[in-house]
Design a protein around this motif. Structure first.
Motif, PDB file in Angstrom:
ATOM      1  N   ILE A  31       8.781   9.460  -2.686  1.00 19.17           N
ATOM      2  CA  ILE A  31       8.035   9.958  -3.836  1.00 19.17           C
ATOM      3  C   ILE A  31       7.472  11.335  -3.560  1.00 19.17           C
ATOM      4  O   ILE A  31       6.812  11.550  -2.551  1.00 19.17           O
ATOM      5  CB  ILE A  31       6.868   9.006  -4.178  1.00 19.17           C
ATOM      6  CG1 ILE A  31       7.409   7.619  -4.532  1.00 19.17           C
ATOM      7  CG2 ILE A  31       6.034   9.561  -5.324  1.00 19.17           C
ATOM      8  CD1 ILE A  31       6.385   6.540  -4.429  1.00 19.17           C
TER       9      ILE A  31
ATOM     10  N   ASP B 193       5.916   0.702   2.704  1.00 11.73           N
ATOM     11  CA  ASP B 193       5.844   0.842   1.251  1.00 11.73           C
ATOM     12  C   ASP B 193       4.453   0.537   0.713  1.00 11.73           C
ATOM     13  O   ASP B 193       4.283  -0.093  -0.319  1.00 11.73           O
ATOM     14  CB  ASP B 193       6.877  -0.049   0.562  1.00 11.73           C
ATOM     15  CG  ASP B 193       7.026   0.302  -0.916  1.00 11.73           C
ATOM     16  OD1 ASP B 193       7.025   1.501  -1.241  1.00 11.73           O
ATOM     17  OD2 ASP B 193       7.112  -0.628  -1.750  1.00 11.73           O
TER      18      ASP B 193
ATOM     19  N   LYS C 208       0.173   1.470 -10.565  1.00 14.67           N
ATOM     20  CA  LYS C 208       1.503   1.560 -11.175  1.00 14.67           C
ATOM     21  C   LYS C 208       2.589   1.318 -10.134  1.00 14.67           C
ATOM     22  O   LYS C 208       3.574   0.610 -10.388  1.00 14.67           O
ATOM     23  CB  LYS C 208       1.694   2.936 -11.818  1.00 14.67           C
ATOM     24  CG  LYS C 208       3.042   3.118 -12.502  1.00 14.67           C
ATOM     25  CD  LYS C 208       3.168   4.514 -13.111  1.00 14.67           C
ATOM     26  CE  LYS C 208       4.545   4.699 -13.743  1.00 14.67           C
ATOM     27  NZ  LYS C 208       4.717   6.064 -14.308  1.00 14.67           N
ATOM     28  N   HIS C 209       2.405   1.890  -8.944  1.00 18.09           N
ATOM     29  CA  HIS C 209       3.378   1.711  -7.871  1.00 18.09           C
ATOM     30  C   HIS C 209       3.483   0.230  -7.495  1.00 18.09           C
ATOM     31  O   HIS C 209       4.585  -0.313  -7.329  1.00 18.09           O
ATOM     32  CB  HIS C 209       2.964   2.529  -6.652  1.00 18.09           C
ATOM     33  CG  HIS C 209       3.941   2.464  -5.523  1.00 18.09           C
ATOM     34  ND1 HIS C 209       4.810   3.488  -5.240  1.00 18.09           N
ATOM     35  CD2 HIS C 209       4.204   1.499  -4.601  1.00 18.09           C
ATOM     36  CE1 HIS C 209       5.562   3.160  -4.208  1.00 18.09           C
ATOM     37  NE2 HIS C 209       5.201   1.956  -3.794  1.00 18.09           N
TER      38      HIS C 209
ATOM     39  N   PRO D  75       1.558   2.216  -1.038  1.00 18.50           N
ATOM     40  CA  PRO D  75       1.403   3.473  -1.763  1.00 18.50           C
ATOM     41  C   PRO D  75       0.238   4.310  -1.235  1.00 18.50           C
ATOM     42  O   PRO D  75      -0.851   3.794  -0.974  1.00 18.50           O
ATOM     43  CB  PRO D  75       1.177   3.042  -3.210  1.00 18.50           C
ATOM     44  CG  PRO D  75       0.764   1.612  -3.131  1.00 18.50           C
ATOM     45  CD  PRO D  75       1.433   1.045  -1.923  1.00 18.50           C
TER      46      PRO D  75
ATOM     47  N   THR E 180       4.775  12.068  -1.145  1.00 14.13           N
ATOM     48  CA  THR E 180       3.997  10.964  -1.696  1.00 14.13           C
ATOM     49  C   THR E 180       3.266  11.460  -2.935  1.00 14.13           C
ATOM     50  O   THR E 180       3.531  12.554  -3.436  1.00 14.13           O
ATOM     51  CB  THR E 180       3.007  10.411  -0.650  1.00 14.13           C
ATOM     52  OG1 THR E 180       2.405   9.233  -1.160  1.00 14.13           O
ATOM     53  CG2 THR E 180       1.938  11.426  -0.299  1.00 14.13           C
ATOM     54  N   TYR E 181       2.350  10.654  -3.447  1.00 13.95           N
ATOM     55  CA  TYR E 181       1.571  11.055  -4.610  1.00 13.95           C
ATOM     56  C   TYR E 181       0.489  12.055  -4.195  1.00 13.95           C
ATOM     57  O   TYR E 181      -0.175  11.879  -3.175  1.00 13.95           O
ATOM     58  CB  TYR E 181       0.897   9.839  -5.251  1.00 13.95           C
ATOM     59  CG  TYR E 181       1.842   8.788  -5.759  1.00 13.95           C
ATOM     60  CD1 TYR E 181       2.516   8.947  -6.964  1.00 13.95           C
ATOM     61  CD2 TYR E 181       2.056   7.612  -5.040  1.00 13.95           C
ATOM     62  CE1 TYR E 181       3.378   7.967  -7.441  1.00 13.95           C
ATOM     63  CE2 TYR E 181       2.913   6.626  -5.501  1.00 13.95           C
ATOM     64  CZ  TYR E 181       3.569   6.808  -6.704  1.00 13.95           C
ATOM     65  OH  TYR E 181       4.426   5.842  -7.166  1.00 13.95           O
TER      66      TYR E 181
ATOM     67  N   SER F 224       6.702  -1.988  -7.875  1.00 15.55           N
ATOM     68  CA  SER F 224       7.288  -2.162  -6.542  1.00 15.55           C
ATOM     69  C   SER F 224       8.357  -1.121  -6.249  1.00 15.55           C
ATOM     70  O   SER F 224       9.487  -1.439  -5.873  1.00 15.55           O
ATOM     71  CB  SER F 224       7.876  -3.573  -6.394  1.00 15.55           C
ATOM     72  OG  SER F 224       6.873  -4.529  -6.540  1.00 15.55           O
ATOM     73  N   GLU F 225       8.001   0.133  -6.452  1.00 15.94           N
ATOM     74  CA  GLU F 225       8.962   1.208  -6.238  1.00 15.94           C
ATOM     75  C   GLU F 225       9.290   1.352  -4.752  1.00 15.94           C
ATOM     76  O   GLU F 225       8.419   1.356  -3.913  1.00 15.94           O
ATOM     77  CB  GLU F 225       8.390   2.517  -6.792  1.00 15.94           C
ATOM     78  CG  GLU F 225       8.153   2.452  -8.288  1.00 15.94           C
ATOM     79  CD  GLU F 225       7.463   3.702  -8.807  1.00 15.94           C
ATOM     80  OE1 GLU F 225       7.500   4.716  -8.107  1.00 15.94           O
ATOM     81  OE2 GLU F 225       6.889   3.645  -9.903  1.00 15.94           O
TER      82      GLU F 225
ATOM     83  N   LYS G 203      -2.202   5.642 -10.038  1.00 13.64           N
ATOM     84  CA  LYS G 203      -0.947   5.852  -9.311  1.00 13.64           C
ATOM     85  C   LYS G 203      -0.666   4.669  -8.386  1.00 13.64           C
ATOM     86  O   LYS G 203       0.464   4.182  -8.289  1.00 13.64           O
ATOM     87  CB  LYS G 203      -1.007   7.143  -8.494  1.00 13.64           C
ATOM     88  CG  LYS G 203      -1.153   8.418  -9.307  1.00 13.64           C
ATOM     89  CD  LYS G 203       0.061   8.694 -10.162  1.00 13.64           C
ATOM     90  CE  LYS G 203      -0.113   9.975 -10.971  1.00 13.64           C
ATOM     91  NZ  LYS G 203       1.001  10.175 -11.919  1.00 13.64           N
TER      92      LYS G 203
END
Length: 343
Positions: free
Chosen positions: A323, A145, A313-314, A147, A160-161, A318-319, A310
């Protein structure tokens, strides 16, 4: 006092006859420690030259407050602007940035990705190497996890982003501009087609020709490996050596576009009357060359800022989910002397 080594909280504790845990809490201004003790500890820490071991802390917490950046080459103007946007946004949020280069090598990219992972980065921003066709070396970040944001050169299928421009639309606009300026036999200098951004720019080029009932001639399309100046020279010479040479060139970056201008001038061609040329990126070089190179703006700085946002924010939210988020930024045509005469 210790010499020739880093001062630790244990050294401070020994000097003050305090426990190491008290010193540790005092250095963090913990509310359980008296103000007087905090002042004593900080005074001794400064006197002894103590600096916190950030790496050790990151290993304990598995967080480094660091964003890793993996790009192809730092000496490209686009990449420099991208990094500037990344760093400005990250630093304002209290994060450091580690920058690594793949030099457009798949092997180097794999090694640098591993090095960033081992450094316990909080997130990673990557623009893929020109050679990269497999992206499994990034799966370790997703599994933990961490990002991951791909920017500009992005993989086609990776949940993902992704921060990018609409390369198809940009390629279409560049070619359409040449047609509007009167070019009818338009060549294209592009990167390797397995790299999606160059594939999409070429697709836009092809569709613009078709929509204006102009033929798509495969001989007029030159693919180069790294989009360097030398490759631009070679590709342009090949195009201009044809029995029926082009009257327009759409180049997928400004470096090869500038090379095209130089080659054409050396051959005595009048730009833009006999040959119109448009590049891509709006690098500083495009303004210095004479005539100035028309180009497509590529918002590198904004792409860098968006990529950092991005990540941040992730981390904040803690998303913990798969994604698939694609962010498109706008481009525009910048018209200069290589396509439009001042007369």
């Amino acid at each position: 006092m210790a010499n020739n080594r880093d001062i630790t909280i244990y050294d401070i504790a020994n000097e003050l006859n305090l426990s190491s845990s008290t010193v540790s809490r005092a250095l963090k201004n913990h509310r359980s420690i008296s103000k007087k003790t905090i002042e004593r500890v900080n005074e001794m820490a400064n006197k002894m030259g103590y600096t916190p071991n950030v790496l050790a802390s990151s290993l304990r917490n598995n967080k480094s407050k660091t964003i890793g950046v993996l790009i192809s080459r730092i000496n490209r103007p686009f990449m420099a602007s991208l990094i500037s946007g990344i760093e400005e946004t990250a630093q304002k949020a209290g994060y450091n940035v580690i920058i690594t280069q793949s030099h457009d090598s798949y092997e180097d990219e794999v090694n640098m990705a591993q090095a960033l992972y081992n450094s316990r980065v909080s997130g990673i921003i990557c623009s893929l190497a020109m050679e990269t066709t497999k992206t499994n070396h990034f799966e370790q970040f997703m599994e933990k996890d961490i990002p991951l944001v791909f920017v500009d050169r992005v993989p086609k299928d990776f949940d993902t982003y992704r921060v990018m421009i609409d390369n198809y639309s940009a390629g279409y606009k560049a070619t359409n501009h040449l047609i509007e300026m009167g070019a009818r036999r338009i060549a294209h200098i592009g990167g390797l087609k397995f790299r999606n951004i160059y594939k999409e720019r070429e697709r836009g080029y092809r569709d613009a020709l078709k929509e204006h009932n102009l033929p798509v001639e495969e001989d007029l399309i030159q693919h180069v490996k790294t989009m360097s100046y030398e490759e631009g020279e070679k590709a342009t010479n090949k195009l201009l050596d044809m029995d029926n040479p082009p009257d327009g060139i759409f180049s997928s970056n400004d470096t090869t576009g500038v090379a095209a201008i130089q080659v054409a001038k050396q051959r005595g061609l009048i730009i833009p009357d006999e040959l119109k040329i448009i590049g891509f990126n709006n690098d500083p070089l495009s303004q210095i060359i004479d005539p100035g190179l028309s180009t497509i703006s590529h918002p590198a700085y904004e792409m860098g800022k968006t990529s950092s946002k991005k990540i941040l924010k992730h981390l904040k939210h803690s998303e913990k989910k798969s994604i698939t988020e694609i962010t498109f930024l706008n481009t525009e045509i910048i018209v200069r002397g290589s396509t439009k005469s001042n007369n």
